[in-house]
Design an enzyme around this catalytic site. Structure first.
Site, PDB file in Angstrom:
ATOM      1  N   TYR A  16       0.823  -1.212   0.000  1.00 37.28           N
ATOM      2  CA  TYR A  16       0.000   0.000   0.000  1.00 37.28           C
ATOM      3  C   TYR A  16       0.859   1.265   0.000  1.00 37.28           C
ATOM      4  O   TYR A  16       0.347   2.349  -0.274  1.00 37.28           O
ATOM      5  CB  TYR A  16      -0.939   0.046   1.207  1.00 37.28           C
ATOM      6  CG  TYR A  16      -1.903  -1.103   1.337  1.00 37.28           C
ATOM      7  CD1 TYR A  16      -2.110  -2.018   0.301  1.00 37.28           C
ATOM      8  CD2 TYR A  16      -2.626  -1.293   2.516  1.00 37.28           C
ATOM      9  CE1 TYR A  16      -2.996  -3.078   0.440  1.00 37.28           C
ATOM     10  CE2 TYR A  16      -3.514  -2.349   2.661  1.00 37.28           C
ATOM     11  CZ  TYR A  16      -3.690  -3.239   1.631  1.00 37.28           C
ATOM     12  OH  TYR A  16      -4.567  -4.283   1.790  1.00 37.28           O
ATOM     13  N   HIS A  33       0.618 -11.660   1.330  1.00 36.33           N
ATOM     14  CA  HIS A  33      -0.438 -10.862   0.703  1.00 36.33           C
ATOM     15  C   HIS A  33      -1.230 -11.622  -0.362  1.00 36.33           C
ATOM     16  O   HIS A  33      -2.424 -11.374  -0.565  1.00 36.33           O
ATOM     17  CB  HIS A  33       0.165  -9.588   0.105  1.00 36.33           C
ATOM     18  CG  HIS A  33      -0.809  -8.460  -0.013  1.00 36.33           C
ATOM     19  ND1 HIS A  33      -0.445  -7.145   0.069  1.00 36.33           N
ATOM     20  CD2 HIS A  33      -2.159  -8.439  -0.207  1.00 36.33           C
ATOM     21  CE1 HIS A  33      -1.522  -6.376  -0.070  1.00 36.33           C
ATOM     22  NE2 HIS A  33      -2.569  -7.135  -0.235  1.00 36.33           N
TER      23      HIS A  33
END
Length: 270
Positions: free
Chosen positions: A52, A110
């Site tokens: 992010y 992830h």
């Protein structure tokens, strides 16, 4: 808003707040303000990821809040394209440095494959990464470990080759998209489901049936969607940069009646 104080217990006894604050697609420049507002309004579970690009701002907001570290549940993630034992150890160190913390409450792989090569077989890389996660967990640097976007077969590969079962699997999950097969597998192995994008990145607003049911219940569509995830036993991670919406998203101290739950369940993709 008592939902913000409710917790679920992971298979290792660690408690996780039932409602999280997601920071996906919130740039570093805006993440500080967003997380500051979330914490001010009672959120105590913050979800970020190296991918992010906002770990630094998230960490600064947590520190500046003055809330004791042990009262905030922090999740971050190993980037999807980075696989391997040494890589995972090095990336974890970068993450906690950026966040400015000594430990994480939850660390996730992830995705089982790089985002630009979805479906690629990275089984050995995931196993090697997971063994690094196990080491960090045993050393007390992470309180719980898990995966994200993993299918039953992806998780089974870890179970077959490693010692520890993931404590959580963070997946896309919303009304009409409840990934039943993955959820069944995770339930069997006591793996908590975290629901990201509980509003289907806004697409639920175009679902006439969901809109009608929210009106019937006299609640906003976001409140219905997030409450649905909670009632299904998942931990939803709504995100917003607007304070009013953060407050609304947490205002879910109501119960969706069984009749309406059944109608929402019936919307699942065939």
């Amino acid at each position: 808003m008592k939902t913000l104080n409710e917790v679920k217990t992971l298979s290792n006894g660690v408690t996780i707040p039932v409602l999280g604050f997601g920071t996906w697609q919130i740039p570093n420049a805006e993440a500080y303000e967003a997380v500051t507002l979330a914490l001010k309004n009672g959120y105590r579970h913050i979800d970020t990821a190296a991918a992010y690009g906002n770990e630094e701002a998230v960490g600064r907001a947590i520190k500046d809040s003055g809330i004791p570290r042990d009262q905030i549940f922090i999740t971050s993630k190993l980037q999807a394209q980075l696989k391997g034992y040494d890589v995972a150890l090095a990336e974890f160190e970068k993450t906690i440095q950026k966040l400015g913390v000594d430990y994480l409450d939850l660390y996730l792989i992830h995705a089982p494959w790089p985002w630009n090569e979805i479906g690629k077989d990275c089984t050995q890389g995931n196993i090697d990464s997971w063994k690094a996660f196990e080491k960090l967990y045993k050393e007390g640097k992470i309180r719980s470990i898990g995966v994200s976007n993993f299918s039953p077969s992806d998780i089974q590969a870890l179970l077959d080759a490693c010692e520890l079962t993931p404590h959580a699997n963070q997946i896309s999950y919303w009304i009409g998209h409840t990934q039943k097969e993955t959820v069944r597998f995770c339930d069997k192995h006591q793996i908590l489901i975290e629901a990201y994008s509980p509003l289907a990145t806004g697409r639920l607003f175009k679902n006439e049936k969901v809109v009608a049911l929210a009106e019937e219940m006299k609640v906003s569509l976001p409140r219905l969607a997030i409450r649905y995830c909670v009632q299904k036993g998942t931990v939803p991670l709504p995100k917003s940069t607007h304070e009013a919406r953060m407050i609304e998203n947490a205002d879910i101290d109501f119960v969706i009646p069984a009749k309406i739950m059944a109608q929402l369940d019936a919307l699942d993709e065939k």
